[in-house]
Design an enzyme around this catalytic site. Structure first.
Site: not given
Length: 237
Positions: A88, A120-121, A157, A192
């Site tokens: 997020g 991700s985060a 990413h 990714e």
């Protein structure tokens, strides 16, 4: 420590966490573990909704996933066999972890051997700071300092594209700027479909794409190094 930092929750046109299932299973096994899922990076989905998505994604595995909500956060984390942190907005994620007084609790638990899984985060804050996130600073956390399970920066990413007619900096240029101002701190870019896995003091890069390492070389200039699938990069820790 046992840390699995996954670049993203989706790869290409794949489903939510589809690519992560085998990575997580290989990492923590197939025992009936209790996992504390931290959803604080979410801005538009409520935490229970986000937690339900994660539970559904891992429904084929025998894990009991408990969504961490603010009023029960400490007890859920304390009782967990593993900690999982979703993606997020990285600023929102780290802000809430500090806000609910969970930073040292999570950091200590993982450094004592509890497996940490983040995408991700959640992968970004496994590094030294959030300074190489791709997110906008929509909220200001108490500190930019992240968990520092890895003594380097992570850029999830990761992709480096030049768009014709666009005059903004590329991702490589942004990451080079970081190492110029922080010459002793490398940055690992995770495309990714890739991940970092730390177990038994051994760090591997995993994935079907090439990762990148940015660092300041002996000539005092930014250097970009390609990292290939299966590469052991334990020297970074």
């Amino acid at each position: 420590m046992k840390v699995l930092a996954i670049s993203s929750s989706r790869v290409g046109n794949g489903g939510f966490l589809e690519n992560a299932i085998s990575l997580v299973q290989d990492f923590i096994g197939s025992k009936a573990l209790k996992i504390a899922f931290i959803p604080f990076a979410s801005v538009q989905k409520n935490y229970e909704e986000y937690g339900s998505m994660v539970k559904q994604a891992f429904a084929s595995l025998p894990y009991s996933i408990y969504t961490v909500i603010p009023d029960k956060a400490k007890s859920v984390i304390e009782d967990a066999d593993a900690i999982m942190v979703g993606g997020g907005n990285t600023f929102k994620l780290l802000h809430d972890i500090y806000q609910y007084d969970l930073f040292e609790r999570i950091q200590s638990k993982v450094k004592s051997g509890t497996p940490y899984i983040g995408w991700s985060a959640g992968a970004n804050i496994a590094g030294r700071t959030l300074s190489t996130t791709n997110d906008m600073p929509i909220i200001q956390p108490k500190s930019f300092n992240s968990f520092a399970f890895f003594p380097f920066q992570i850029n999830p990413h990761y992709i480096n594209q030049t768009v014709k007619g666009h005059n903004g900096e590329t991702r490589d240029q942004r990451l080079e700027e970081f190492v110029v101002l922080n010459p002793g701190v490398p940055v690992v870019g995770l495309p990714e479909g890739t991940a970092l896995q730390l177990q038994n003091r051994i760090l591997h890069f995993i994935g079907d794409k090439e990762g990148v390492l940015f660092q300041f070389d002996t000539n005092q200039s930014p250097q970009k190094i390609i990292i290939r699938n299966g590469a052991e990069i334990s020297w970074l820790i």
